[in-house]
Design a protein around this motif. Structure first.
Motif, PDB file in Angstrom:
ATOM      1  N   MET A   1       1.445  -9.492   3.554  1.00  0.00           N
ATOM      2  CA  MET A   1       1.323  -8.198   3.874  1.00  0.00           C
ATOM      3  C   MET A   1       2.673  -7.318   3.558  1.00  0.00           C
ATOM      4  O   MET A   1       2.383  -6.216   3.369  1.00  0.00           O
ATOM      5  N   THR A   2       3.769  -7.955   3.776  1.00  0.00           N
ATOM      6  CA  THR A   2       5.036  -7.257   3.451  1.00  0.00           C
ATOM      7  C   THR A   2       4.962  -6.655   1.938  1.00  0.00           C
ATOM      8  O   THR A   2       5.390  -5.593   1.702  1.00  0.00           O
ATOM      9  N   PHE A   3       4.612  -7.804   1.095  1.00  0.00           N
ATOM     10  CA  PHE A   3       4.617  -7.337  -0.438  1.00  0.00           C
ATOM     11  C   PHE A   3       3.719  -6.261  -0.542  1.00  0.00           C
ATOM     12  O   PHE A   3       3.896  -5.485  -1.415  1.00  0.00           O
ATOM     13  N   GLY A   4       2.540  -6.268   0.160  1.00  0.00           N
ATOM     14  CA  GLY A   4       1.260  -5.060   0.312  1.00  0.00           C
ATOM     15  C   GLY A   4       2.192  -3.892   0.438  1.00  0.00           C
ATOM     16  O   GLY A   4       1.865  -2.818  -0.186  1.00  0.00           O
ATOM     17  N   ASP A   5       2.950  -3.981   1.657  1.00  0.00           N
ATOM     18  CA  ASP A   5       3.509  -2.718   2.064  1.00  0.00           C
ATOM     19  C   ASP A   5       4.541  -2.235   0.992  1.00  0.00           C
ATOM     20  O   ASP A   5       4.616  -0.866   0.807  1.00  0.00           O
ATOM     21  N   LEU A   6       5.324  -3.178   0.206  1.00  0.00           N
ATOM     22  CA  LEU A   6       6.126  -2.581  -0.635  1.00  0.00           C
ATOM     23  C   LEU A   6       5.553  -2.038  -1.972  1.00  0.00           C
ATOM     24  O   LEU A   6       5.853  -1.352  -2.560  1.00  0.00           O
ATOM     25  N   ALA A   7       4.463  -2.783  -2.383  1.00  0.00           N
ATOM     26  CA  ALA A   7       3.692  -2.375  -3.579  1.00  0.00           C
ATOM     27  C   ALA A   7       3.235  -1.017  -3.356  1.00  0.00           C
ATOM     28  O   ALA A   7       3.198  -0.191  -4.176  1.00  0.00           O
ATOM     29  N   ASN A   8       2.413  -0.956  -2.037  1.00  0.00           N
ATOM     30  CA  ASN A   8       1.997   0.497  -1.570  1.00  0.00           C
ATOM     31  C   ASN A   8       2.977   1.661  -1.909  1.00  0.00           C
ATOM     32  O   ASN A   8       2.769   2.698  -2.289  1.00  0.00           O
ATOM     33  N   LYS A   9       4.392   1.191  -1.589  1.00  0.00           N
ATOM     34  CA  LYS A   9       5.322   2.400  -1.561  1.00  0.00           C
ATOM     35  C   LYS A   9       5.861   2.253  -3.067  1.00  0.00           C
ATOM     36  O   LYS A   9       6.365   3.487  -3.515  1.00  0.00           O
ATOM     37  N   HIS A  10       6.324   1.402  -3.571  1.00  0.00           N
ATOM     38  CA  HIS A  10       7.052   1.259  -4.738  1.00  0.00           C
ATOM     39  C   HIS A  10       6.203   1.182  -6.132  1.00  0.00           C
ATOM     40  O   HIS A  10       6.660   1.555  -7.226  1.00  0.00           O
ATOM     41  N   CYS A  11       4.767   0.676  -6.032  1.00  0.00           N
ATOM     42  CA  CYS A  11       3.936   0.688  -7.384  1.00  0.00           C
ATOM     43  C   CYS A  11       3.021   1.656  -6.835  1.00  0.00           C
ATOM     44  O   CYS A  11       1.554   0.995  -6.932  1.00  0.00           O
ATOM     45  N   PRO A  12       2.685   3.028  -6.556  1.00  0.00           N
ATOM     46  CA  PRO A  12       1.699   3.704  -6.392  1.00  0.00           C
ATOM     47  C   PRO A  12       0.630   3.600  -7.323  1.00  0.00           C
ATOM     48  O   PRO A  12      -0.610   3.742  -6.899  1.00  0.00           O
ATOM     49  N   ALA A  13       1.049   3.988  -8.578  1.00  0.00           N
ATOM     50  CA  ALA A  13      -0.131   4.034  -9.532  1.00  0.00           C
ATOM     51  C   ALA A  13      -0.986   2.539  -9.553  1.00  0.00           C
ATOM     52  O   ALA A  13      -2.115   2.488  -9.653  1.00  0.00           O
ATOM     53  N   ALA A  14      -0.325   1.462  -9.637  1.00  0.00           N
ATOM     54  CA  ALA A  14      -0.833   0.113  -9.679  1.00  0.00           C
ATOM     55  C   ALA A  14      -1.593  -0.211  -8.291  1.00  0.00           C
ATOM     56  O   ALA A  14      -2.924  -0.760  -8.262  1.00  0.00           O
ATOM     57  N   HIS A  15      -1.122   0.304  -7.200  1.00  0.00           N
ATOM     58  CA  HIS A  15      -1.874   0.180  -6.026  1.00  0.00           C
ATOM     59  C   HIS A  15      -3.038   0.949  -5.781  1.00  0.00           C
ATOM     60  O   HIS A  15      -4.180   0.308  -5.501  1.00  0.00           O
ATOM     61  N   LYS A  16      -3.166   2.195  -6.486  1.00  0.00           N
ATOM     62  CA  LYS A  16      -4.369   3.044  -6.640  1.00  0.00           C
ATOM     63  C   LYS A  16      -5.386   2.312  -7.286  1.00  0.00           C
ATOM     64  O   LYS A  16      -6.461   2.399  -6.953  1.00  0.00           O
ATOM     65  N   LEU A  17      -4.873   1.841  -8.479  1.00  0.00           N
ATOM     66  CA  LEU A  17      -5.807   1.257  -9.326  1.00  0.00           C
ATOM     67  C   LEU A  17      -6.553   0.111  -8.744  1.00  0.00           C
ATOM     68  O   LEU A  17      -7.709  -0.262  -8.810  1.00  0.00           O
ATOM     69  N   ILE A  18      -5.778  -0.839  -8.142  1.00  0.00           N
ATOM     70  CA  ILE A  18      -6.390  -1.943  -7.563  1.00  0.00           C
ATOM     71  C   ILE A  18      -7.226  -1.712  -6.493  1.00  0.00           C
ATOM     72  O   ILE A  18      -8.313  -1.965  -6.171  1.00  0.00           O
ATOM     73  N   ALA A  19      -6.816  -0.823  -5.536  1.00  0.00           N
ATOM     74  CA  ALA A  19      -7.497  -0.152  -4.487  1.00  0.00           C
ATOM     75  C   ALA A  19      -8.742   0.270  -5.019  1.00  0.00           C
ATOM     76  O   ALA A  19      -9.958   0.237  -4.376  1.00  0.00           O
ATOM     77  N   SER A  20      -8.964   0.819  -5.979  1.00  0.00           N
ATOM     78  CA  SER A  20     -10.256   1.587  -6.555  1.00  0.00           C
ATOM     79  C   SER A  20     -11.102   0.610  -7.134  1.00  0.00           C
ATOM     80  O   SER A  20     -12.265   1.016  -7.676  1.00  0.00           O
ATOM     81  N   THR A  21     -10.592  -0.572  -7.583  1.00  0.00           N
ATOM     82  CA  THR A  21     -11.341  -1.446  -8.201  1.00  0.00           C
ATOM     83  C   THR A  21     -11.585  -2.807  -7.545  1.00  0.00           C
ATOM     84  O   THR A  21     -12.308  -3.821  -8.038  1.00  0.00           O
ATOM     85  N   SER A  22     -10.998  -2.945  -6.369  1.00  0.00           N
ATOM     86  CA  SER A  22     -11.131  -4.440  -5.670  1.00  0.00           C
ATOM     87  C   SER A  22     -11.652  -3.886  -4.358  1.00  0.00           C
ATOM     88  O   SER A  22     -10.914  -2.934  -3.603  1.00  0.00           O
ATOM     89  N   GLU A  23     -12.617  -4.716  -3.677  1.00  0.00           N
ATOM     90  CA  GLU A  23     -12.910  -4.353  -2.256  1.00  0.00           C
ATOM     91  C   GLU A  23     -11.910  -5.102  -1.280  1.00  0.00           C
ATOM     92  O   GLU A  23     -11.817  -4.632  -0.084  1.00  0.00           O
TER      93      GLU A  23
END
Length: 626
Positions: free
Chosen positions: A239-261
């Motif tokens: 979960m902590t990695f998810g929080d950090l990815a959310n903040k530091h990798c917004p482009a990758a996070h947005k891509l994953i959120a739009s393609t994965s349930e």
């Protein structure tokens, strides 16, 4: 129930027999062969009589004895070792490790590993090499056939063998069995087999390897952890990695959120990327810096992998793809995309929060998991952490749009399904009713649909009842986890400016007095002006509820250049304001009918819709059981 373990016929002086081991794939020269210990929820390692192997309890050969040199990716170059290398200060050692200095010599790496681990602060009673020899002799030294199950904490885990030979695989399993015997409190630790396998490359014998891994397990340094030892701790790290990815990798996070349930399911593999999927010559470099810098460095490198992945794929390529498997394949073939030196360089270019801040976030995530029923003694299970949006119903956004908004929310809150607290279509256009319905809930998500069809909103980290603590003056409150966003016509998030530009703020000196929160009274008038006339560095207190952890990104942790940098949320009888400084990100009147949006310094956002807008619908969502 199937027997999980190894049948070990032990005969004095017997030579090591054959042991089933996964062969590298054709053309695979990475040397990351592995055995699958099982997949959740049942481990399926079963040995027959033909697959048994002998254990020589007296194996104690030279360093490198456990390595299958034919499967190593490339021979390591021997180099001259300066006499004073091991006496250099920690800062210089970190620099040398990051630059790959250890890779020049197996002997140097072996010496450094042993010395660094011997310096790890750990519990007073920690099993050492002598204890291992005694326990191993007792478990494996009897001249009779006996069965030794692998520890339960390995259930559902796979075991990379990292170019170990048959003796190495035998030693690996013996060490894991002894760890299970001597550390009964470990209930889940998928990373442990990989760390033992890597250490075996640079250990004189099994006993030294066991002593070193025991010290990492028993580490008790403050705010530092090397090895998660429970399903609870492992999930909190994910979960902590998810929080950090959310903040530091917004482009990758947005891509994953739009393609994965299930974004969390993707991020739950982050440690496997490092110590399962990376080729040996990458994984060992990760291990170099990990020993010196702890778990924080693993977050850095996994974030760098995620950023590199985003550069290598497009949304169109991922349509209909299993992104979890695609990410795994990408990491396994990382050499095609970036060198290990460049990967580490990019990892250390990421400005993470302090070790203490990350530790606080992990503790908050653990608390949220415990509220969902996860316990310290619980082993791995099929535990669905993603929010089911199938039954979600909103008059403003679709379930898919809400899933993307939910992916932006800190992991400890996004565990819980959304709960509608207030809606103008059901509760009317009353600010007082808005406060009554929302008070007692923390955090909340505000959604606004304008009469022009535009949709925007905000994630608000604090309870609206905080507004009452400022008395007659309505001051700003909230934390740096607040953000504003748009959904229509574009989907975008705008976070606190100091997340993207942390260099603008400094740590607050302990002696610094806290300053009062700026009043937003003028912001609600016809001529808003939130600019500070003072050049002093100010801090804004964030009220805490008794018994709660310190809020993540609380303003008191930062020395800010102006008052306008921390104008998160404010409420009064005249209306509500979100974001300030040079304008308001969102402001609404007392009737919740008219609003205004502008660029503001707190979130550095453009107007979220037409600057002056009329509200068609407004909803506030909370979090069930949060």
């Amino acid at each position: 129930m199937l027997q999980v373990g190894l049948s070990l016929p032990c005969f004095p002086g017997g030579a090591a027999g054959g042991f089933p081991m996964a062969e590298p794939a054709e053309g695979d020269n990475t040397g990351t062969g592995q055995e699958v210990l099982g997949s959740s929820p049942v481990t399926i390692v079963i040995t027959s009589e033909a697959d048994t192997w002998d254990i020589d309890a007296a194996s104690c050969l030279g360093c490198g004895q456990f390595v299958d040199w034919d499967r190593m990716p490339d021979p390591e170059q021997q180099a001259h070792i300066p006499q004073d290398i091991l006496s250099k200060p920690p800062k210089e050692l970190k620099k040398l490790a990051r630059e790959g200095y250890w890779a020049a010599s197996r002997a140097l790496r072996a010496q450094v590993y042993h010395q660094l681990i011997q310096q790890v602060a750990c519990r007073l009673v920690t099993p050492d090499a002598l204890v291992y020899r005694d326990v191993a002799s007792r478990l494996f030294g009897m001249p009779s056939v006996s069965s030794h199950p692998l520890p339960e904490f390995l259930e559902g885990c796979s075991m990379p063998t990292y170019c170990l030979n048959l003796e190495g695989v035998t030693a690996l399993k013996k060490i894991l069995i002894c760890v299970g015997n001597l550390f009964p409190d470990i209930t889940y630790s998928p990373i442990l087999p990989s760390l033992v396998a890597l250490l075996l490359h640079y250990s004189e014998d099994e006993a030294q390897c066991f002593e070193n891994i025991s010290r990492l397990i028993a580490s008790n340094a403050p705010h530092t952890s090397y090895i998660d030892q429970s399903f609870l701790a492992h999930q909190a790290s994910c979960m902590t990695f998810g929080d950090l990815a959310n903040k530091h990798c917004p482009a990758a996070h947005k891509l994953i959120a739009s393609t994965s349930e299930n974004v969390f399911e993707v991020y739950s593999e982050w440690l496997s990327w490092l110590f399962h999927d990376l080729p040996f010559n990458y994984a060992i470099r990760v291990f170099d810096v990990y020993l010196l810098e702890g778990q924080k460095v693993l977050y850095r490198i996994a974030l760098a992998l995620l950023k590199q992945y985003r550069l290598s794929v497009t949304s169109a390529e991922l349509e209909g793809t299993d992104i979890k498997a695609d990410l795994q394949a990408f990491v396994q073939n990382i050499a095609e995309h970036v060198s290990v030196d460049k990967l580490l360089e990019r990892a250390f270019g990421i400005r993470l929060f302090s070790r203490k801040e990350i530790w606080l976030l992990q503790m908050a995530n653990r608390k949220a998991l415990m509220e969902r029923g996860i316990t310290m003694v619980q082993s791995r299970q099929s535990f669905h952490l993603a929010v089911d949006m199938q039954n979600f119903s909103s008059s403003i956004v679709t379930a898919q749009e809400m899933r993307i908004v939910w992916s932006w929310i800190p992991e400890r809150f996004s565990l819980f399904p959304p709960l509608l607290l207030f809606s103008t279509s059901e509760d009317g256009c009353s600010l007082q009713r808005f406060y009554t319905c929302c008070e007692g809930y923390e955090p909340t998500v505000l959604l606004i649909k304008t009469t022009e069809g535009e949709v925007c909103g905000a994630f608000l980290s604090s309870d609206w009842s905080e507004r009452k603590k400022n008395g007659a003056t309505s001051g700003f409150f909230g934390t740096g986890e607040c953000f504003v966003f748009t959904v229509h016509p574009e989907t975008e998030r705008y976070e606190w400016v100091f997340i993207k530009k942390p260099e603008l703020a400094k740590a607050v000196p302990r002696s610094r007095q806290r300053s009062p929160s700026p009043s937003p009274a003028s912001l609600l008038g016809s001529s808003p002006d939130g600019r500070s006339t003072s050049s002093n560095h100010l801090t804004v207190p964030t009220p805490q509820r008794k018994g709660r952890l310190s809020p993540f990104l609380a303003i008191r942790h930062f020395l800010l250049p102006s008052k306008t940098a921390s104008m998160f949320m404010s409420g009064s009888r005249e209306g509500i304001v979100i974001g300030g400084g040079g304008g308001q990100a969102l402001s609404l009147d007392a009737n919740l009918l008219w609003g205004r949006t502008e660029h503001c310094e707190t979130f550095d956002n453009p107007p979220l819709c037409q600057e002056n807008f009329k509200v068609q619908l407004l909803e506030v969502w909370g979090f069930q059981n949060a």
